[in-house]
Scaffold this active site. Structure first.
Site, mmCIF file in Angstrom:
data_model
loop_
_atom_site.group_PDB
_atom_site.id
_atom_site.type_symbol
_atom_site.label_atom_id
_atom_site.label_comp_id
_atom_site.label_asym_id
_atom_site.label_seq_id
_atom_site.Cartn_x
_atom_site.Cartn_y
_atom_site.Cartn_z
ATOM 1 N N ALA A 78 -15.164 45.805 109.953
ATOM 2 C CA ALA A 78 -15.601 45.553 108.693
ATOM 3 C C ALA A 78 -14.445 44.797 108.151
ATOM 4 C CB ALA A 78 -15.416 46.916 107.901
ATOM 5 N N ASP A 79 -14.725 44.150 107.018
ATOM 6 C CA ASP A 79 -13.911 43.382 106.252
ATOM 7 C C ASP A 79 -14.015 43.411 104.706
ATOM 8 O OD1 ASP A 79 -11.221 41.711 107.139
ATOM 9 O OD2 ASP A 79 -12.311 40.625 105.292
ATOM 10 N N THR A 80 -13.178 43.513 103.991
ATOM 11 C CA THR A 80 -13.451 43.396 102.403
ATOM 12 C C THR A 80 -12.526 42.497 102.000
ATOM 13 O OG1 THR A 80 -13.674 45.837 102.419
ATOM 14 C CG2 THR A 80 -12.986 44.908 100.356
#
Length: 195
Positions: A78-80
């Site tokens: 995941a990445d934000t």
């Protein structure tokens, strides 16, 4: 394990994230998993539009995973990212950089995008979600208090909505709170249910 995800009982789920928030949120879904992290250069190409950056980095983390996945394994990455006025705010490298980031969010509305990639030995899919977050005007001493006491150097945009700055500064959220935290559980659940 939750009854809706019982078909995952024979799957080995690998979360490739050091984020204690993502680990906590995946655990809250009733999923058994292990954490395996492989460092990745999180540099976004300069010609990539900001709104594609989270998906790009999430896929990069999955593609860079160094071990081939077995038949019963599912990898989750995941990445934000935080976008303000078309500019990507990543993780700050210093107190001053963190201060400048939060100051740019003060009294304004910004976008938070989180992308999550699911990969097994046969397929890969990336889903993403977007939320709009508005901050009231923050005084400089409030920003410094937050930075010095909470040290948000592992957070995109230099803040955690679930921490003090979120309690005192956020006036509204349009979208999922958990997307802002960095793990849109409703999308993660839907994907794991289909897997």
């Amino acid at each position: 394990m939750e009854p809706f995800l019982t078909k995952l009982h024979d799957k080995r789920i690998i979360l490739a994230s050091n984020s204690p928030r993502r680990q906590e949120l995946l655990k809250a879904l009733g999923v058994d998993f292990e954490v395996k992290v492989h460092p990745v250069d999180e540099t976004v190409p300069t010609d990539l539009p900001a709104e594609y950056a989270a998906a790009y980095l999430s896929k990069l983390k999955a593609d860079s995973f160094p071990v081939p996945l077995g038949e019963n394994e599912i990898l989750i990455t995941a990445d934000t990212i935080v976008i303000v006025k078309g500019r990507i705010l990543g993780k700050p490298n210093s107190e001053l950089e963190a201060f400048e980031m939060i100051k740019s969010l003060s009294g304004a509305t910004h976008t938070v995008m989180t992308a999550v990639t699911f990969k097994d030995s046969k397929r890969q899919i990336t889903v993403e979600d977007e939320a709009k977050v508005s901050f009231r005007f923050l005084e400089e001493d409030e920003i410094w208090y937050y930075i010095r006491n909470f040290k948000p150097f592992d957070k995109a945009g230099a803040y955690g909505i679930q921490e003090w700055i979120g309690f005192v500064g956020v006036t509204s959220i349009e979208g999922s709170y958990f997307t802002v935290m960095g793990f849109p559980q409703h999308l993660v659940y839907q994907q794991l249910k289909k897997w």
